[in-house]
Design a protein around this motif. Structure first.
Motif, short mmCIF file in Angstrom:
data_model
loop_
_atom_site.label_atom_id
_atom_site.label_comp_id
_atom_site.label_asym_id
_atom_site.label_seq_id
_atom_site.Cartn_x
_atom_site.Cartn_y
_atom_site.Cartn_z
N LYS A 31 36.22 -21.35 5.11
CA LYS A 31 36.08 -20.84 3.73
C LYS A 31 37.00 -19.64 3.49
O LYS A 31 37.55 -19.47 2.41
CB LYS A 31 34.62 -20.45 3.47
CG LYS A 31 33.69 -21.65 3.31
CD LYS A 31 32.29 -21.23 2.90
CE LYS A 31 31.41 -22.44 2.65
NZ LYS A 31 31.89 -23.24 1.52
N GLU B 115 40.46 -21.00 2.94
CA GLU B 115 40.56 -21.62 1.61
C GLU B 115 40.63 -20.55 0.52
O GLU B 115 41.40 -20.68 -0.45
CB GLU B 115 39.35 -22.53 1.38
CG GLU B 115 39.35 -23.78 2.23
CD GLU B 115 38.08 -24.61 2.05
OE1 GLU B 115 37.15 -24.11 1.39
OE2 GLU B 115 38.03 -25.74 2.57
N GLU B 116 39.84 -19.49 0.66
CA GLU B 116 39.84 -18.41 -0.34
C GLU B 116 41.19 -17.69 -0.35
O GLU B 116 41.73 -17.38 -1.41
CB GLU B 116 38.72 -17.42 -0.02
CG GLU B 116 38.61 -16.27 -1.01
CD GLU B 116 38.21 -16.71 -2.41
OE1 GLU B 116 38.39 -15.92 -3.34
OE2 GLU B 116 37.74 -17.84 -2.57
N ASN B 117 41.73 -17.43 0.86
CA ASN B 117 43.04 -16.77 0.95
C ASN B 117 44.12 -17.63 0.32
O ASN B 117 45.02 -17.14 -0.36
CB ASN B 117 43.39 -16.47 2.41
CG ASN B 117 42.54 -15.36 2.99
OD1 ASN B 117 41.99 -14.55 2.25
ND2 ASN B 117 42.42 -15.30 4.31
N GLU B 118 44.04 -18.95 0.53
CA GLU B 118 45.04 -19.86 -0.04
C GLU B 118 44.92 -19.89 -1.56
O GLU B 118 45.92 -19.90 -2.28
CB GLU B 118 44.83 -21.27 0.53
CG GLU B 118 45.95 -22.25 0.18
CD GLU B 118 47.26 -21.86 0.82
OE1 GLU B 118 48.31 -22.21 0.27
OE2 GLU B 118 47.23 -21.18 1.88
N ARG B 119 43.65 -19.87 -2.07
CA ARG B 119 43.45 -19.87 -3.52
C ARG B 119 44.00 -18.58 -4.13
O ARG B 119 44.68 -18.60 -5.18
CB ARG B 119 41.96 -19.98 -3.83
CG ARG B 119 41.64 -20.08 -5.32
CD ARG B 119 40.14 -20.11 -5.56
NE ARG B 119 39.52 -18.86 -5.19
CZ ARG B 119 39.53 -17.76 -5.95
NH1 ARG B 119 40.14 -17.79 -7.13
NH2 ARG B 119 38.95 -16.65 -5.55
N LEU B 120 43.74 -17.46 -3.49
CA LEU B 120 44.26 -16.17 -3.98
C LEU B 120 45.78 -16.15 -3.96
O LEU B 120 46.41 -15.59 -4.85
CB LEU B 120 43.69 -15.02 -3.14
CG LEU B 120 42.19 -14.76 -3.28
CD1 LEU B 120 41.74 -13.69 -2.29
CD2 LEU B 120 41.85 -14.33 -4.71
N LYS B 121 46.37 -16.77 -2.94
CA LYS B 121 47.83 -16.82 -2.83
C LYS B 121 48.43 -17.62 -3.98
O LYS B 121 49.42 -17.20 -4.60
CB LYS B 121 48.23 -17.44 -1.50
CG LYS B 121 49.73 -17.52 -1.27
CD LYS B 121 50.05 -18.12 0.08
CE LYS B 121 51.55 -18.25 0.30
NZ LYS B 121 51.85 -18.88 1.62
N VAL B 122 47.80 -18.77 -4.29
CA VAL B 122 48.28 -19.60 -5.40
C VAL B 122 48.14 -18.86 -6.72
O VAL B 122 49.04 -18.87 -7.57
CB VAL B 122 47.51 -20.94 -5.45
CG1 VAL B 122 47.85 -21.71 -6.72
CG2 VAL B 122 47.82 -21.77 -4.22
N GLU B 123 46.98 -18.19 -6.91
CA GLU B 123 46.77 -17.43 -8.15
C GLU B 123 47.80 -16.32 -8.29
O GLU B 123 48.31 -16.06 -9.39
CB GLU B 123 45.36 -16.85 -8.17
CG GLU B 123 44.26 -17.89 -8.36
CD GLU B 123 42.87 -17.28 -8.40
OE1 GLU B 123 42.78 -16.05 -8.17
OE2 GLU B 123 41.91 -18.01 -8.67
N ASP C 245 48.46 -28.41 -15.47
CA ASP C 245 47.57 -27.34 -15.00
C ASP C 245 48.19 -25.97 -15.23
O ASP C 245 47.48 -24.97 -15.38
CB ASP C 245 47.27 -27.53 -13.51
CG ASP C 245 46.40 -28.74 -13.24
OD1 ASP C 245 45.63 -29.12 -14.14
OD2 ASP C 245 46.50 -29.33 -12.15
#
Length: 213
Positions: free
Chosen positions: A36, A39-47, A176
Motif C-alpha cells: 500500500k 502504491e500510495e507513493n506511485e499515486r503521489l508521483k503521478v499526481e 483522463d
C-alpha cells in the motif's frame, strides 16, 4: 508423571503453533503495508507529474504574446506614422502584414508562436514538452458526440488542412488528463479535445491533431 509431561508438551506445541500463525500473520500484514505504501507513493508521483505539467503549460501560455499586446503595438505604429510623413511604402506593407496576423489569430485561433510547428513532413512536433502528432480520419462520430454534449459549433477545414470545430482545431488526447471539450494550446493554435486514441496509454500528455494531410 508421564501424563503431566505429555500435557505440558502438548501445551507447548499449541503455543508454538499459535506463535507460528501469529508470525505468518505479521509477515502478511507487513507485506500488505509495504504494498500500500508503494502504491500510495506511485499515486503521489503521478499526481505531482500532472501538477508539474499543468504549471509548465500555464507558464507557456502566459508567455505567449496576447492579441491585445499586438494590437497595442499596431496602435503605436499608426501614431508614429501620423507624426512622421516621411515613412516609405515598405513600412506600410509591414503594418498591413501585422494587421492580417492579428485578424487571423482572432478568427482561426493561430497563436503568436515562434517555435517549430507540426507539419505533414515532420510527422511529430514538440510544443514545449508536449508531443504532437496528426491523423486524418472521418470526424463525423466525434462531431456527433460533441453535439450530444451541447456543442453547436460549425465543422469546417482551415486553409492549412486543420479540421476545425468553430474556432478550435479538433484533436485527440488522454481523456483522463483532458476531458472532451477541454481547450489545449498547440503549435498550430488552440485545439478542442473531441477524441482519444491508443497513444494515450503510452504518453498521457500527447496531442493528436485532426488534419486532412
Amino acid at each position: 508423571m508421564h501424563y503431566n509431561y505429555l500435557s505440558v508438551k502438548n501445551k507447548c506445541d499449541e503455543l508454538q503453533t499459535a506463535l507460528d500463525i501469529k508470525s505468518d500473520y505479521i509477515e502478511v500484514l507487513e507485506t500488505t503495508i509495504d504494498t500500500k505504501t508503494k502504491e500510495e507513493n506511485e499515486r503521489l508521483k503521478v499526481e505531482q507529474q500532472v501538477v508539474d505539467f499543468y504549471i509548465g503549460h500555464i507558464e507557456r501560455v502566459n508567455n505567449l504574446p496576447s492579441v491585445e499586446n499586438v494590437m497595442a503595438i499596431e496602435s503605436d505604429s499608426k501614431k508614429e506614422n501620423k507624426e512622421d510623413d516621411s515613412q516609405d511604402t515598405s513600412s506600410d506593407s509591414e503594418e498591413n502584414e501585422l494587421i492580417e496576423t492579428v485578424f487571423e489569430s482572432e478568427e482561426y485561433s493561430t497563436p503568436a508562436y515562434n517555435g517549430s510547428i507540426l507539419t505533414a513532413s515532420s510527422g511529430v512536433n514538440y510544443y514545449g514538452s508536449q508531443r504532437e502528432t496528426y491523423y486524418n480520419l472521418d470526424m463525423s462520430g466525434c462531431i456527433d458526440i460533441m453535439r450530444s454534449m451541447g456543442n453547436t459549433d460549425e465543422y469546417w477545414v482551415r486553409k492549412d488542412g486543420c479540421k476545425m470545430l468553430g474556432n478550435y482545431i479538433m484533436c485527440a488526447a488522454n481523456l483522463d488528463v483532458y476531458p472532451r471539450g477541454s481547450l489545449v494550446e498547440t503549435s498550430l493554435g488552440t485545439a478542442i479535445v473531441v477524441d482519444t486514441g491508443g497513444f494515450a496509454n503510452s504518453d498521457p500528455y500527447q496531442i493528436d491533431i485532426a488534419v486532412t494531410w
